[in-house]
Design a protein around this motif. Structure first.
Motif, PDB file in Angstrom:
ATOM      1  N   GLN A 192       0.467   5.774  -0.375  1.00  0.00           N
ATOM      2  CA  GLN A 192      -0.429   6.742  -0.824  1.00  0.00           C
ATOM      3  C   GLN A 192       0.224   8.063  -0.303  1.00  0.00           C
ATOM      4  O   GLN A 192       1.146   8.268   0.375  1.00  0.00           O
ATOM      5  CB  GLN A 192      -1.623   6.907   0.264  1.00  0.00           C
ATOM      6  CG  GLN A 192      -1.591   6.895   1.562  1.00  0.00           C
ATOM      7  CD  GLN A 192      -2.691   6.735   2.376  1.00  0.00           C
ATOM      8  OE1 GLN A 192      -3.781   6.379   1.903  1.00  0.00           O
ATOM      9  NE2 GLN A 192      -2.567   7.015   3.567  1.00  0.00           N
ATOM     10  N   GLY A 193       0.057   9.255  -1.171  1.00  0.00           N
ATOM     11  CA  GLY A 193       0.955  10.388  -0.721  1.00  0.00           C
ATOM     12  C   GLY A 193       0.570  11.529  -1.772  1.00  0.00           C
ATOM     13  O   GLY A 193      -0.257  11.550  -2.863  1.00  0.00           O
TER      14      GLY A 193
ATOM     15  N   CYS B 287       4.062  11.490   2.275  1.00  0.00           N
ATOM     16  CA  CYS B 287       3.762   9.974   1.863  1.00  0.00           C
ATOM     17  C   CYS B 287       3.767   8.859   2.784  1.00  0.00           C
ATOM     18  O   CYS B 287       4.504   8.977   3.785  1.00  0.00           O
ATOM     19  CB  CYS B 287       5.010   9.499   0.462  1.00  0.00           C
ATOM     20  SG  CYS B 287       4.471   8.173  -0.473  1.00  0.00           S
ATOM     21  N   GLN B 288       3.008   7.971   2.657  1.00  0.00           N
ATOM     22  CA  GLN B 288       3.010   6.760   3.512  1.00  0.00           C
ATOM     23  C   GLN B 288       2.915   5.403   2.683  1.00  0.00           C
ATOM     24  O   GLN B 288       2.163   5.212   1.578  1.00  0.00           O
ATOM     25  CB  GLN B 288       1.699   6.894   4.414  1.00  0.00           C
ATOM     26  CG  GLN B 288       1.533   5.683   5.554  1.00  0.00           C
ATOM     27  CD  GLN B 288       0.372   5.803   6.039  1.00  0.00           C
ATOM     28  OE1 GLN B 288      -0.847   5.123   5.640  1.00  0.00           O
ATOM     29  NE2 GLN B 288       0.189   6.374   7.156  1.00  0.00           N
TER      30      GLN B 288
ATOM     31  N   LEU C 197       0.923  -1.131  -0.132  1.00  0.00           N
ATOM     32  CA  LEU C 197      -0.028   0.043   0.081  1.00  0.00           C
ATOM     33  C   LEU C 197       0.692   1.282   0.086  1.00  0.00           C
ATOM     34  O   LEU C 197       1.783   1.359   0.756  1.00  0.00           O
ATOM     35  CB  LEU C 197      -0.872   0.085   1.361  1.00  0.00           C
ATOM     36  CG  LEU C 197      -2.030  -1.054   1.165  1.00  0.00           C
ATOM     37  CD1 LEU C 197      -2.788  -1.006   2.713  1.00  0.00           C
ATOM     38  CD2 LEU C 197      -3.285  -0.499   0.450  1.00  0.00           C
TER      39      LEU C 197
END
Length: 392
Positions: A247-248, A259-260, A245
Motif C-alpha cells: 500500500q502507498g 509505501c509499505q 501486501l
C-alpha cells in the motif's frame, strides 16, 4: 476392560458431544486480533475441563488471547532416560477471519462434512484435545502428566503465545500438535519455518505534473526492492519469498511520499533464516531512488519442524495407534508453519497435524471430515498409552 478399551469406547460414544462443542466454538468469533472473542473460546475450554474435574491455569496475555493450561495428573515415566515428564496436547483457538464471520456463515453439517470459520484450522483439534484430556481424567492410564495447552495467536506468529509454548516445551516428554490432519489423512512430520516482515519506505510528495523533479517516489523504490526480494527465491532449497501486501501513495497525480509492503519468507533449515534475512536487510538498506529511506521490522515468525530420531519414534507409535483406530497414516512435509516448530526447537519430540482431517483452511470452503473426529481422538489416546512400552 483395559484402560485402552475403556478410553476408546468412551471416545466413540462422544461424537455428538464433540460436534456440539465444535458448533459452539465455531460460532464464536475469534480472529487473532479479537482478544475478547478468543478469550470467549477459552472460557468454553475451561468450562468443559472443569465439568470433567480437570483444573486449569490461565496465563494472561495483554493484546491477544490468553493461554490456558489444563492438567491431568498421570504416572511417571520410567525406563526412558527422559527427564522430561509432561505429555503435551497443543492447539490454537484463533482464526484468520474478520469480525462477524460466524454470523455470515455459521457452523453447519452437510453429509460427512462440517463447515464454518476455523472448523478444521483448528477448532476441531482443540475440541479433540479437550475430549482426550477428559477421557484420561475419567479412566487414568497416562504414563505421565497430560497438559493441554490452548493458545490464542498462532495465526499471526504467536507473538505472545511463543514464550508460553517454549516454557511448556522445556518439560515436554512429547508434543502432539492437533493442527488439522492433511486432506490425504496423513499427519505432519516436517514444516517450513517462516518470517513475516514489513518494509516502510519514505519518499517525498510533489505534484507529478507541475513539480515532478521535486518528488521522491516511495513506490518507485518499493518496486526495485520487491523485484530484488522475489529474486531470493530458491525452490531447489525450499526457500520462497512473497510480497503479499502493498500500500502507498497519496493520489495518482502526486509522487508517492510513502509505501509499505509485507514479506512472507519460508525456509527449511534453521541456518537459511539468517542467510536470507541478511540479504533482505541489505536490499532494504540500499536506495535505488535517491533520497528514499526504508526500514524493516519483523511482525512474527515460526521455526521449522524437522524430524529427529526421537520424533520418528513418536511417529511410529502414532502410526500403529492410528492403524488400530482404523486409519492409514503416513507422515508429510508441508510449507505451512505452526507452533510445533517452537516445541521441536526446544528439544521436545513433536508430531503435528494429528487433529481431525480437513482442508481448504483460511477460505470460505474450509471443511472438516466429521467421521475422522473419533478415530483421530482414539489414535492420539492409544499413542499416549503406548509411549512407555515404546520407550518414547
Amino acid at each position: 476392560m483395559t484402560q485402552e478399551a475403556q478410553i476408546t469406547a468412551w471416545l466413540a460414544s462422544q461424537k455428538d458431544a464433540m460436534l456440539a462443542e465444535l458448533a459452539e466454538m465455531v460460532n464464536t468469533d475469534g480472529g487473532s486480533y479479537d482478544k475478547a472473542g478468543v478469550d470467549r473460546t477459552g472460557a468454553q475450554v475451561k468450562r468443559f475441563l472443569a465439568a470433567h474435574g480437570i483444573p486449569t491455569e490461565t496465563v494472561p496475555r495483554e493484546t491477544h488471547g490468553d493461554c490456558i493450561r489444563g492438567i491431568v495428573e498421570g504416572g511417571h515415566a520410567i525406563g526412558t532416560g527422559n527427564q522430561r515428564s509432561n505429555i503435551v496436547l497443543m492447539g490454537h483457538r484463533d482464526t484468520v477471519f474478520p469480525k462477524g464471520e460466524p454470523e455470515r456463515r455459521p457452523f453447519r453439517i452437510d453429509g460427512n462434512l462440517a463447515y464454518g470459520p476455523g472448523v478444521s484450522d483448528m477448532k476441531s483439534g482443540i475440541v479433540m484435545n479437550m475430549f482426550v484430556l477428559a477421557a484420561f481424567a475419567k479412566f487414568g492410564g497416562a504414563p505421565g502428566p497430560l497438559v493441554g495447552l490452548f493458545t490464542g495467536d498462532e495465526e499471526i506468529g504467536s507473538p505472545e503465545g511463543r514464550p508460553v509454548i517454549e516454557a511448556e516445551a522445556k518439560n515436554a516428554r512429547v508434543v502432539f500438535n492437533s493442527e488439522p490432519g492433511r486432506a490425504s489423512g496423513n499427519v505432519v512430520k516436517a514444516r517450513k519455518g517462516g518470517v513475516f516482515s514489513v518494509v516502510d519506505i519514505e519518499g517525498k510528495a510533489a505534484h507529478s505534473g507541475g513539480n515532478f523533479e521535486a518528488g521522491i517516489s516511495a513506490i518507485g523504490e518499493a518496486a526495485h526492492k520487491i523485484v530484488a526480494i522475489h529474486a531470493l527465491t530458491d525452490l531447489a532449497r525450499g526457500i520462497t519469498l512473497n510480497v503479499g501486501l502493498i500500500q502507498g501513495g497519496q493520489s495518482v497525480n502526486t509522487t508517492a511520499p510513502a509505501c509499505q509492503f509485507q514479506i512472507d519468507l519460508r525456509y527449511v533449515e534453521a541456518d537459511q533464516r539468517d542467510e536470507i534475512m541478511g540479504k533482505i536487510h541489505d536490499i532494504v538498506a540500499r536506495a535505488h531512488v535517491p533520497g528514499t529511506k526504508a526500514r524493516l521490522a519483523i511482525k512474527g515468525e515460526f521455526l521449522p519442524l524437522n524430524p529427529t530420531p526421537e520424533s520418528e519414534r513418536l511417529f511410529s507409535v502414532y502410526q500403529v495407534s492410528a492403524a488400530d483406530s482404523g486409519l492409514k497414516v503416513e507422515g508429510e512435509f508441508t510449507g505451512g508453519c505452526a507452533d510445533s516448530g517452537f516445541t521441536a526447537a526446544m528439544g521436545a519430540p513433536t508430531l503435528c497435524g494429528v487433529g481431525p482431517v480437513g482442508g481448504k483452511a483460511h477460505s470460505p470452503e474450509e471443511y472438516l471430515e466429521v467421521d475422522t473426529f473419533v478415530p483421530r481422538a482414539q489414535a492420539m489416546a492409544r499413542a499416549i498409552l503406548r509411549l512407555e512400552r515404546a520407550g518414547v
